[in-house]
Design a protein around this motif. Structure first.
Motif, short mmCIF file in Angstrom:
data_model
loop_
_atom_site.label_atom_id
_atom_site.label_comp_id
_atom_site.label_asym_id
_atom_site.label_seq_id
_atom_site.Cartn_x
_atom_site.Cartn_y
_atom_site.Cartn_z
N GLN A 330 1.05 -1.07 -0.23
CA GLN A 330 -0.03 -0.04 -0.11
C GLN A 330 0.80 1.35 -0.02
N GLY A 333 1.13 2.23 -3.56
CA GLY A 333 -0.23 2.55 -3.96
C GLY A 333 -0.28 1.95 -5.58
N THR A 334 -0.84 2.70 -6.34
CA THR A 334 -1.05 2.57 -7.77
C THR A 334 -0.27 3.57 -8.41
N GLY A 360 -0.68 -1.95 -6.51
CA GLY A 360 -1.55 -1.44 -5.48
C GLY A 360 -1.76 -2.46 -4.20
N PRO A 361 -2.77 -2.28 -3.50
CA PRO A 361 -3.80 -1.23 -3.73
C PRO A 361 -3.35 0.26 -3.00
N LYS A 362 -4.12 1.01 -3.14
CA LYS A 362 -3.94 2.45 -2.88
C LYS A 362 -3.84 2.17 -0.98
N GLN A 364 -5.06 2.02 2.56
CA GLN A 364 -6.55 1.77 3.28
C GLN A 364 -6.60 2.08 4.62
N GLN A 408 -4.09 9.14 -4.51
CA GLN A 408 -3.66 8.13 -3.97
C GLN A 408 -4.07 7.76 -2.32
N GLU A 411 -8.67 6.55 -0.22
CA GLU A 411 -9.27 5.51 0.54
C GLU A 411 -8.56 5.38 1.97
#
Length: 458
Positions: A330, A333-334, A360-362, A364, A408, A411
């Motif tokens: 994370q 991220g992306t 990713g993911p972004k 959280q 980014q 979330e």
């Protein structure tokens, strides 16, 4: 809510009630009524409290651990000694464990209310017993919300003991209610022994679930941990980078009320995957030769992505805390690997940027977002040579703004006001880091007693 979760909760409530009545026996009609009321309490209070806790929904491990601790609490309630009386009911144990592992007073209090209901069933629906049970729940949840040391658990159990003693005296002399001659003694000793049991049970809960309290997280901050020792030897530049990122992340987390211990520990381990091919990362290049110059941008992209995958593998192999494992992917991220994307674009104009993004993911949760920001700020600040405060400030603002506009942080739960506080924290740390040391006048040349072999510097 999906069917699987509903079924798990229902089964847990039924099993809990069976454990609660292990000494008193089950009356079918009463049992059905108790189960229905308990389910209403769960969905009205407990389920709602989990909705506002972002980390709870990152993995099913949170749900399984939560339900397992409820079953554990129900077994303690069911097997408590009726001869000593209701004040021996160890509500403190499940509430304390849930608070320590989940870092959420809301979840601990609502679950504690459910456990108090179970205890009420155990003691024949005596409504007056809600007073000591809910008092224990509230005091345990509040006093353990910032627990970082074992001593904090001892202090919490001692304070709960005082509150429970006061409750016992109030019920005896104020309400004229006395259950057994042992009420006062049980009220004093119950939280004390419960605190000792919590400290004994907690490591088993942490190791099996990989959900660590601050007490457990602190152990991963030991720089003699095998992974950190390997990182310092195989990728010393990355190790030094991780230490600076940890200082940035911890300071920022303190500023916005996030968990500074999780931020520091997550920063220590966020780049452990770079140990596999350390010399492909700038901070570990010593001879000035960049290995990426000899390979294609697409292959460079694969190397960068591989360090994330390998980092997650190491986190699982060494059973790092689950939240630390989540931070590893994370914190990238992306985001696009812009250098290699632009390099590839010189060869193939129509190549899409999506092919050069991290998987990713972004982020959280807030601590993961802080580490993403700290990681990028530290990397950008490395190019500054004897900068002024205004230059450092501009660097921090540019990096954070870039990440924000790339969306980014959408979330993570980070707000704009928190980003401003994070920027201030980063500036404070970096200004101190770049502060010039006092230069002492040169002394006479000292005769050397040792000489380093040139072969050792290669």
């Amino acid at each position: 809510m999906n069917r699987k979760r509903f079924l798990l909760i229902t089964i847990t409530v039924i099993l809990s009630l069976m454990l609660v009545h292990v000494r008193t026996g089950i009356r079918p009609l009463n049992f059905i009524f108790e189960a229905l009321v308990a389910l209403v309490i769960w969905f009205a209070l407990v389920e709602m409290s989990t909705r506002y806790y972002r980390k709870y929904w990152l993995s099913e491990a949170f749900t399984y651990t939560h339900l397992a601790l409820i079953l554990l609490g129900a077994s303690f309630i069911g097997f408590s000694f009726p001869e000593i009386g209701p004040f021996v009911t160890p509500i403190y144990i499940p509430v304390a464990l849930i608070e320590l592992v989940f870092f959420s007073p809301e979840i601990a209090i609502t679950t504690g209310f459910l456990m108090s209901l179970f205890a009420l069933y155990r003691w024949s629906y005596d409504i007056f017993l809600l007073l000591p049970f809910i008092s224990t729940t509230f005091v345990a949840s509040v006093t353990l919300s910032k627990a970082n040391r074992r001593l904090d658990v001892v202090k919490s159990s001692a304070l709960t003991s005082l509150v429970l003693m006061g409750t016992s005296l109030f019920m005896k002399f104020g309400l004229k209610i006395e259950y057994t001659p042992y009420d006062l003694l049980a009220a004093i000793l119950n939280p004390i022994f419960s605190g000792i049991l919590v400290l004994g049970i907690l490591p088993y809960v942490e190791y099996t679930s990989r959900l660590y309290s601050n007490l457990g997280l602190m152990e991963f901050g030991n720089l003699n941990h095998p992974l950190l020792k390997m990182l310092s030897i195989k990728a010393p530049g990355t190790y030094y980078h991780s230490v600076i990122v940890s200082n940035l992340a911890e300071t920022a987390a303190e500023k916005i009320g996030a968990n500074p211990i999780l931020a520091r520990i997550g920063a220590y381990y966020h780049d452990i995957g770079k140990m596999k091919r350390p010399h492909f990362f700038t901070e570990n290049i010593r001879d000035g030769k960049n290995p990426h110059e000899d390979i294609t941008p697409s292959l460079s992209h694969l190397v960068l992505n591989e360090h994330v995958k390998y980092g997650v593998e190491l986190a699982r192999k060494y059973r790092l805390p689950l939240l630390v494992e989540f931070i590893i992917p994370q914190h990238h991220g992306t985001r696009s690997q812009k250098y290699f994307y632009y390099k590839a674009k010189q060869q193939f104009e129509d190549i899409p940027e999506e092919e050069f993004r991290y998987p990713g993911p972004k982020p959280q949760f807030r601590e993961a977002a802080i580490i993403m920001l700290a990681d990028s700020v530290e990397a950008a600040s490395r190019s500054l040579k004897s900068p002024s405060v205004s230059q450092i400030k501009e660097c921090v603002e540019d990096v954070i703004s870039s990440i924000f506009f790339e969306r980014q942080l959408d979330e993570s739960g980070i707000t704009l006001s928190e980003l401003e506080k994070i920027s201030d924290a980063f500036l404070q740390v970096l200004v101190n880091l770049f502060s010039s040391r006092i230069e002492y006048p040169e002394e006479e040349k000292i005769q050397k007693v040792v000489k380093i072999n040139d072969k050792n510097t290669g």
